[in-house]
Design a protein around this motif. Structure first.
Motif, PDB file in Angstrom:
ATOM      1  N   LEU A 285     -18.139 -16.697 -31.358  1.00 40.05           N
ATOM      2  CA  LEU A 285     -17.326 -16.188 -30.243  1.00 40.05           C
ATOM      3  C   LEU A 285     -16.308 -15.164 -30.742  1.00 40.05           C
ATOM      4  O   LEU A 285     -16.180 -14.076 -30.165  1.00 40.05           O
ATOM      5  CB  LEU A 285     -16.575 -17.344 -29.566  1.00 40.05           C
ATOM      6  N   TRP A 289     -15.759 -11.330 -29.658  1.00 42.31           N
ATOM      7  CA  TRP A 289     -14.531 -10.823 -29.039  1.00 42.31           C
ATOM      8  C   TRP A 289     -14.045  -9.559 -29.761  1.00 42.31           C
ATOM      9  O   TRP A 289     -13.531  -8.649 -29.122  1.00 42.31           O
ATOM     10  CB  TRP A 289     -13.418 -11.869 -29.082  1.00 42.31           C
ATOM     11  N   THR A 352      -7.221 -20.338 -26.407  1.00 38.66           N
ATOM     12  CA  THR A 352      -8.299 -19.507 -25.840  1.00 38.66           C
ATOM     13  C   THR A 352      -9.653 -20.051 -26.270  1.00 38.66           C
ATOM     14  O   THR A 352     -10.588 -20.120 -25.470  1.00 38.66           O
ATOM     15  CB  THR A 352      -8.145 -18.047 -26.322  1.00 38.66           C
ATOM     16  N   ILE A 353      -9.729 -20.448 -27.536  1.00 35.71           N
ATOM     17  CA  ILE A 353     -10.984 -20.994 -28.055  1.00 35.71           C
ATOM     18  C   ILE A 353     -11.331 -22.291 -27.323  1.00 35.71           C
ATOM     19  O   ILE A 353     -12.457 -22.487 -26.870  1.00 35.71           O
ATOM     20  CB  ILE A 353     -10.874 -21.232 -29.576  1.00 35.71           C
ATOM     21  N   GLU A 355     -10.385 -23.315 -24.356  1.00 26.80           N
ATOM     22  CA  GLU A 355     -10.765 -23.051 -22.962  1.00 26.80           C
ATOM     23  C   GLU A 355     -12.167 -22.458 -22.874  1.00 26.80           C
ATOM     24  O   GLU A 355     -12.957 -22.854 -22.016  1.00 26.80           O
ATOM     25  CB  GLU A 355      -9.749 -22.106 -22.310  1.00 26.80           C
ATOM     26  N   THR A 356     -12.474 -21.534 -23.767  1.00 25.03           N
ATOM     27  CA  THR A 356     -13.792 -20.876 -23.716  1.00 25.03           C
ATOM     28  C   THR A 356     -14.897 -21.895 -23.962  1.00 25.03           C
ATOM     29  O   THR A 356     -15.899 -21.924 -23.236  1.00 25.03           O
ATOM     30  CB  THR A 356     -13.866 -19.757 -24.780  1.00 25.03           C
ATOM     31  N   LEU A 357     -14.718 -22.733 -24.979  1.00 26.47           N
ATOM     32  CA  LEU A 357     -15.765 -23.719 -25.291  1.00 26.47           C
ATOM     33  C   LEU A 357     -15.892 -24.753 -24.167  1.00 26.47           C
ATOM     34  O   LEU A 357     -17.001 -25.111 -23.778  1.00 26.47           O
ATOM     35  CB  LEU A 357     -15.468 -24.398 -26.632  1.00 26.47           C
ATOM     36  N   ASP A 359     -15.165 -24.348 -21.011  1.00 27.33           N
ATOM     37  CA  ASP A 359     -15.781 -23.698 -19.842  1.00 27.33           C
ATOM     38  C   ASP A 359     -17.300 -23.696 -19.966  1.00 27.33           C
ATOM     39  O   ASP A 359     -18.013 -23.843 -18.976  1.00 27.33           O
ATOM     40  CB  ASP A 359     -15.271 -22.256 -19.693  1.00 27.33           C
ATOM     41  N   ILE A 360     -17.793 -23.520 -21.186  1.00 24.77           N
ATOM     42  CA  ILE A 360     -19.251 -23.546 -21.413  1.00 24.77           C
ATOM     43  C   ILE A 360     -19.758 -24.978 -21.276  1.00 24.77           C
ATOM     44  O   ILE A 360     -20.734 -25.253 -20.574  1.00 24.77           O
ATOM     45  CB  ILE A 360     -19.587 -22.973 -22.811  1.00 24.77           C
ATOM     46  N   VAL A 365     -18.974 -21.606 -16.840  1.00 20.72           N
ATOM     47  CA  VAL A 365     -19.701 -20.346 -17.052  1.00 20.72           C
ATOM     48  C   VAL A 365     -21.093 -20.705 -17.557  1.00 20.72           C
ATOM     49  O   VAL A 365     -21.276 -21.724 -18.227  1.00 20.72           O
ATOM     50  CB  VAL A 365     -18.995 -19.425 -18.079  1.00 20.72           C
ATOM     51  N   HIS A 367     -24.089 -20.405 -20.000  1.00 17.72           N
ATOM     52  CA  HIS A 367     -24.201 -19.965 -21.396  1.00 17.72           C
ATOM     53  C   HIS A 367     -25.402 -20.663 -22.017  1.00 17.72           C
ATOM     54  O   HIS A 367     -25.615 -21.855 -21.761  1.00 17.72           O
ATOM     55  CB  HIS A 367     -22.907 -20.306 -22.150  1.00 17.72           C
TER      56      HIS A 367
END
Ligand code: PMP
Length: 373
Positions: A285, A289, A352-353, A355-357, A359-360, A365, A367
């Motif tokens: 990720l 980015w 951020t990391i 939240e991103t993980l 969310d997947i 999201v 993915h």
């Protein structure tokens, strides 16, 4: 078809024996403190391996039950054992997802090889696991604050005392609804004991494989950390006190490098590091980015002290399936307390990391890493 292993198992021959209604366990309430690995679901998956019968046998799902084995079983003497840690998440759309299961299967087979245990086809195992998950699907918590932990395990059960490859093995999986793994302080950060007199892994050893034998010797050190009021152990290696892992997590550092650039760094897979799936995902990720430099390189306690002195250390955090990301705010090292400003950053990368993980994992999201069962 591996000559040495013999026949492989196939999910198409999976049999299911369901628990009787009176055997079913009450499911926990949404706001019960789940802790970690204390409750188990109603069913389990079992696949036996017997060399004398040609290799892997038919997979079966049975009620969760005790295992019976001979007291000479190799697992009980030489820790011929390895395991995985995965999770099933109930998404915002109600669907259940697992995260990059092919990576767990690959890592499990590497550990099987290292232990002289039979390897297996990961894809077939995942199909059996998905069936187990669908049978016990109501155990996957209906909240983003929890998930269903999956523990695939492979043990050598040959009833003979020789230190040799086990001709019989059992590959099984149990499921446990879990909340958060680590105790942290009110800010969510953890404090660490860094004592260079203990070593978790060494070159040529098996610290890079998820074998039970790597974990027993850490328990006493973890107890010592707790006695000192610290939450986790920071595992150092070598005369230069390299940071390797924290508790059962990989470690990442965000800092400003000599050129004034922001850099995210984690130790390389040099044999001392468990190849974490969270670690691999974060590297992928962050490289995508492109907002900061991303490196796999060694860093030491003197580096940490130097960066702290110059105000260039921004964040330090552990990563793993159990917690996703665990920020670190203090290290007790050779009688000194080092305060790490992980929680003082304005837009922390570790958040951020996470939240991103998540969310997947929770299907917010789409993915390819998230596999719907
Ligand atoms: N290091 C160690 C020693 C571990 O036991 C784990 C947990 N598997 C990790 C790191 C993190 O790996 P993962 O991201 O695959 O959970």
């Amino acid at each position: 078809h591996d000559e040495e292993v013999g026949q492989q198992f196939s999910a198409s021959s999976l049999s299911v024996r369901l628990a009787m209604p009176q055997q079913l366990q009450p499911k926990p309430d949404i706001d019960d403190e789940l802790g970690f690995g204390k409750l188990f679901t109603d069913h389990m998956l079992k696949i036996y391996y017997h060399k004398s019968l040609g290799g892997w046998q038919k997979p079966e799902i049975t009620p969760l039950e005790n295992l019976v084995m001979h007291p000479a079983a190799k697992v009980l003497h030489y820790a011929v054992e390895l395991f995985e840690g995965m999770k099933a998440y109930r998404g915002v759309d109600g669907k259940i997802r697992i995260f990059r299961p092919d990576m767990n299967m690959h890592r499990m087979n590497l550990a099987a090889k290292r232990s002289g245990l039979p390897t297996f086809e990961g894809e077939e195992f995942i199909k059996c696991l998905c069936r187990l998950l669908s049978i016990d699907s109501e155990w996957v918590p209906h909240t983003e604050a929890a998930s269903l932990y999956i523990r695939p395990t492979l043990i050598g059960i040959d009833p003979t005392l020789g230190v040799a490859a086990s001709d019989s093995a059992l590959l099984y999986t149990i499921l446990s609804p879990v909340g958060s793994y680590f105790k942290s302080d009110s800010t969510g950060a953890v404090s660490l004991l860094a004592d260079p007199s203990y070593t978790r892994a060494w070159p040529g050893g098996a610290g890079n494989r998820k074998m039970g034998s790597n974990y027993a010797p850490t328990i006493n050190v973890q107890k010592e950390a707790s006695r000192k009021g610290l939450q986790q152990v920071l595992w150092l290696y070598g005369d230069d006190h390299q940071l390797t892992e924290v508790g059962t997590m990989n470690i990442f550092m965000l800092f400003v490098n000599e050129k004034g650039e922001k850099e995210l760094r984690t130790p390389p897979l040099n044999g001392l590091i468990l190849p974490g799936i969270t670690r691999d995902s974060i590297l992928a990720l962050a490289r995508q980015w492109g907002q900061f430099k991303v490196t796999e390189d060694i860093f030491t306690m003197p580096d940490i002290k130097h960066l702290l002195n110059e105000g260039r250390l921004l964040e330090l955090f552990g990563t793993g399936t159990a917690c996703v990301v665990s920020p670190i705010n203090r290290i007790s090292y050779l009688g000194e307390d080092l305060y790490i400003p992980t929680m003082e950053q304005e837009k922390p990368i570790h958040e951020t990391i996470r939240e991103t993980l998540m969310d997947i994992q929770y299907g917010k999201v789409e993915h390819p890493w998230a596999v719907t069962i």
